[in-house]
Motif scaffolding. Structure first.
Motif, mmCIF file in Angstrom:
data_model
loop_
_atom_site.group_PDB
_atom_site.id
_atom_site.type_symbol
_atom_site.label_atom_id
_atom_site.label_comp_id
_atom_site.label_asym_id
_atom_site.label_seq_id
_atom_site.Cartn_x
_atom_site.Cartn_y
_atom_site.Cartn_z
ATOM 1 N N MET A 241 20.120 12.992 8.542
ATOM 2 C CA MET A 241 20.052 12.913 10.001
ATOM 3 C C MET A 241 19.136 11.768 10.429
ATOM 4 S SD MET A 241 19.915 16.981 10.955
ATOM 5 C CE MET A 241 19.673 16.727 12.696
ATOM 6 N N MET A 242 18.034 11.596 9.710
ATOM 7 C CA MET A 242 17.119 10.492 10.017
ATOM 8 C C MET A 242 17.811 9.149 9.807
ATOM 9 S SD MET A 242 13.598 12.061 8.360
ATOM 10 C CE MET A 242 12.876 10.457 8.165
ATOM 11 N N ARG A 243 18.558 9.011 8.710
ATOM 12 C CA ARG A 243 19.270 7.757 8.447
ATOM 13 C C ARG A 243 20.350 7.514 9.506
ATOM 14 N NH1 ARG A 243 18.262 9.694 3.173
ATOM 15 N NH2 ARG A 243 20.316 10.686 3.053
ATOM 16 N N LEU A 244 21.075 8.566 9.883
ATOM 17 C CA LEU A 244 22.085 8.433 10.932
ATOM 18 C C LEU A 244 21.428 7.990 12.231
ATOM 19 C CD1 LEU A 244 24.911 8.860 12.213
ATOM 20 C CD2 LEU A 244 24.187 11.208 12.676
ATOM 21 N N ASN A 245 20.357 8.643 12.613
ATOM 22 C CA ASN A 245 19.682 8.322 13.866
ATOM 23 C C ASN A 245 19.219 6.865 13.879
ATOM 24 O OD1 ASN A 245 18.894 9.386 16.442
ATOM 25 N ND2 ASN A 245 16.779 9.196 15.758
ATOM 26 N N ALA A 246 18.678 6.388 12.751
ATOM 27 C CA ALA A 246 18.238 4.991 12.661
ATOM 28 C C ALA A 246 19.425 4.040 12.788
ATOM 29 C CB ALA A 246 17.504 4.756 11.347
ATOM 30 N N SER A 247 20.553 4.400 12.180
ATOM 31 C CA SER A 247 21.726 3.518 12.237
ATOM 32 C C SER A 247 22.366 3.482 13.624
ATOM 33 C CB SER A 247 22.767 3.925 11.184
ATOM 34 O OG SER A 247 23.441 5.107 11.573
ATOM 35 N N MET A 248 22.065 4.457 14.457
ATOM 36 C CA MET A 248 22.650 4.532 15.800
ATOM 37 C C MET A 248 21.732 3.940 16.885
ATOM 38 S SD MET A 248 25.627 5.755 15.601
ATOM 39 C CE MET A 248 26.657 6.557 14.401
ATOM 40 N N ALA A 249 20.602 3.387 16.488
ATOM 41 C CA ALA A 249 19.664 2.811 17.459
ATOM 42 C C ALA A 249 20.370 1.773 18.317
ATOM 43 C CB ALA A 249 18.476 2.188 16.738
ATOM 44 N N GLY A 250 20.163 1.867 19.628
ATOM 45 C CA GLY A 250 20.742 0.921 20.565
ATOM 46 C C GLY A 250 22.177 1.223 20.958
ATOM 47 N N LYS A 251 22.745 2.280 20.439
ATOM 48 C CA LYS A 251 24.124 2.664 20.752
ATOM 49 C C LYS A 251 24.105 3.864 21.696
ATOM 50 C CE LYS A 251 25.793 0.997 16.307
ATOM 51 N NZ LYS A 251 26.464 1.335 15.052
ATOM 52 N N PRO A 252 25.229 4.142 22.356
ATOM 53 C CA PRO A 252 25.268 5.301 23.272
ATOM 54 C C PRO A 252 25.354 6.615 22.482
ATOM 55 C CG PRO A 252 27.408 4.218 23.240
ATOM 56 C CD PRO A 252 26.475 3.385 22.394
ATOM 57 N N PHE B 165 5.428 20.612 9.879
ATOM 58 C CA PHE B 165 6.541 20.461 8.946
ATOM 59 C C PHE B 165 6.904 18.985 8.775
ATOM 60 C CE2 PHE B 165 11.195 20.169 8.408
ATOM 61 C CZ PHE B 165 11.314 20.758 7.160
ATOM 62 N N PHE B 166 7.038 18.259 9.877
ATOM 63 C CA PHE B 166 7.375 16.835 9.801
ATOM 64 C C PHE B 166 6.284 16.058 9.062
ATOM 65 C CE2 PHE B 166 10.476 16.281 13.651
ATOM 66 C CZ PHE B 166 11.414 17.033 12.979
ATOM 67 N N ARG B 167 5.039 16.359 9.369
ATOM 68 C CA ARG B 167 3.915 15.660 8.722
ATOM 69 C C ARG B 167 3.916 15.938 7.219
ATOM 70 N NH1 ARG B 167 0.667 16.323 12.527
ATOM 71 N NH2 ARG B 167 0.031 18.450 12.105
ATOM 72 N N ALA B 168 4.134 17.156 6.812
ATOM 73 C CA ALA B 168 4.117 17.537 5.396
ATOM 74 C C ALA B 168 5.249 16.899 4.601
ATOM 75 C CB ALA B 168 4.184 19.067 5.263
ATOM 76 N N HIS B 169 6.400 16.660 5.257
ATOM 77 C CA HIS B 169 7.564 16.138 4.544
ATOM 78 C C HIS B 169 7.892 14.687 4.871
ATOM 79 C CE1 HIS B 169 8.044 20.496 4.210
ATOM 80 N NE2 HIS B 169 8.697 20.220 3.103
ATOM 81 N N GLY B 170 7.139 14.081 5.780
ATOM 82 C CA GLY B 170 7.414 12.706 6.162
ATOM 83 C C GLY B 170 8.686 12.561 6.987
ATOM 84 N N PHE B 171 9.065 13.611 7.715
ATOM 85 C CA PHE B 171 10.279 13.589 8.529
ATOM 86 C C PHE B 171 9.952 13.133 9.948
ATOM 87 C CE2 PHE B 171 12.159 17.346 5.933
ATOM 88 C CZ PHE B 171 12.577 16.479 4.943
ATOM 89 N N LEU B 172 10.946 12.542 10.588
ATOM 90 C CA LEU B 172 10.814 12.148 11.981
ATOM 91 C C LEU B 172 12.189 12.198 12.631
ATOM 92 C CD1 LEU B 172 8.993 11.143 14.240
ATOM 93 C CD2 LEU B 172 9.470 8.812 13.487
ATOM 94 N N LEU B 173 12.338 13.037 13.619
ATOM 95 C CA LEU B 173 13.579 13.195 14.375
ATOM 96 C C LEU B 173 13.238 13.430 15.837
ATOM 97 C CD1 LEU B 173 15.730 15.715 12.264
ATOM 98 C CD2 LEU B 173 16.218 13.313 12.661
ATOM 99 N N PRO B 174 14.188 13.149 16.736
ATOM 100 C CA PRO B 174 13.972 13.539 18.123
ATOM 101 C C PRO B 174 14.078 15.066 18.211
ATOM 102 C CG PRO B 174 15.987 12.206 17.884
ATOM 103 C CD PRO B 174 15.410 12.410 16.531
ATOM 104 N N LEU C 138 25.338 19.008 6.494
ATOM 105 C CA LEU C 138 26.299 17.930 6.344
ATOM 106 C C LEU C 138 25.548 16.662 5.975
ATOM 107 C CD1 LEU C 138 29.418 17.455 6.904
ATOM 108 C CD2 LEU C 138 28.689 16.504 9.086
ATOM 109 N N ALA C 139 26.191 15.771 5.240
ATOM 110 C CA ALA C 139 25.626 14.447 4.959
ATOM 111 C C ALA C 139 25.938 13.588 6.180
ATOM 112 C CB ALA C 139 26.227 13.866 3.691
ATOM 113 N N TRP C 140 25.031 13.575 7.130
ATOM 114 C CA TRP C 140 25.263 12.929 8.415
ATOM 115 C C TRP C 140 25.390 11.416 8.318
ATOM 116 C CZ3 TRP C 140 27.169 15.600 12.135
ATOM 117 C CH2 TRP C 140 26.937 16.962 12.175
ATOM 118 N N ASP C 141 24.913 10.837 7.244
ATOM 119 C CA ASP C 141 25.001 9.389 7.090
ATOM 120 C C ASP C 141 26.190 8.965 6.229
ATOM 121 O OD1 ASP C 141 23.885 10.500 4.799
ATOM 122 O OD2 ASP C 141 22.498 8.836 4.483
ATOM 123 N N ALA C 142 27.107 9.881 5.933
ATOM 124 C CA ALA C 142 28.307 9.553 5.163
ATOM 125 C C ALA C 142 29.175 8.602 5.993
ATOM 126 C CB ALA C 142 29.082 10.820 4.809
#
Length: 176
Positions: free
Chosen positions: A82-93, A112-121, A159-163
């Motif tokens: 999900m993080m990779r998908l979100n990064a790839s969608m930057a600047g898109k609608p 949880f995010f701090r412990a795992h290095g996650f970042l999502l909206p 799901l593999a959101w970045d597939a």
């Protein structure tokens, strides 16, 4: 004795099943309406900065509305994609809305995010109101909403959101 133990086990199983299922009545008793090819029900969720997001504010964007929890192993499994998908969608609608059902709210998510290095909206739904409106029965559960506010896909489980096929599907929605 065996018969009583079996009946007791069945009663416990029935009680657990009922406890794990969510009521299909939404906010103020509104009937469950989140289904593919139908308008996305309105919800309001809180962001980690104390603000709120009303789903209708995102019309004009493809929305990935994901319900998850920090204690959920399949949710943890899908977050990096999900993080990779979100990064790839930057600047898109496109807007990702990751709604945590954790009772600990903001604090639980941040730890949880701090412990795992996650970042999502990330957003919170500790009371489960938004999840109830969407008829969420478990986590992760995701709704893809098109730019006009129609639920086009409901995905139960990780799901593999970045597939490549997933990204192509979302990019096609953004073109419409």
């Amino acid at each position: 004795m065996k018969k009583r133990l079996c009946l007791l086990a069945l009663a416990i199983l029935a009680a657990l099943t009922m406890a794990c299922q969510r009521n299909e009545q939404g906010i103020e008793g509104a009937a469950f309406t989140a289904a593919e090819n139908r308008p996305a029900p309105e919800i309001v969720v809180s962001d980690l900065n104390g603000g709120s997001l009303r789903l209708s504010q995102l019309k004009g964007k493809v929305v990935l509305l994901n319900f998850w929890a920090t204690w959920c192993p399949p949710c943890r499994e899908e977050i990096p994609s999900m993080m990779r998908l979100n990064a790839s969608m930057a600047g898109k609608p496109f807007q990702m809305v990751a709604v945590s059902l954790d009772e600990g709210g903001k604090t639980a998510i941040e730890e949880f995010f701090r412990a795992h290095g996650f970042l999502l909206p990330a957003y919170t739904d500790a009371q489960g109101k938004a999840a109830s409106v969407y008829g969420v029965s478990g986590v992760p559960e995701t709704f893809v909403i098109d730019k006009s506010g129609i639920v086009v896909k409901k995905i139960i489980g990780p799901l593999a959101w970045d597939a490549p096929d997933t990204i192509a599907f979302l990019e096609d929605l953004m073109k419409k």
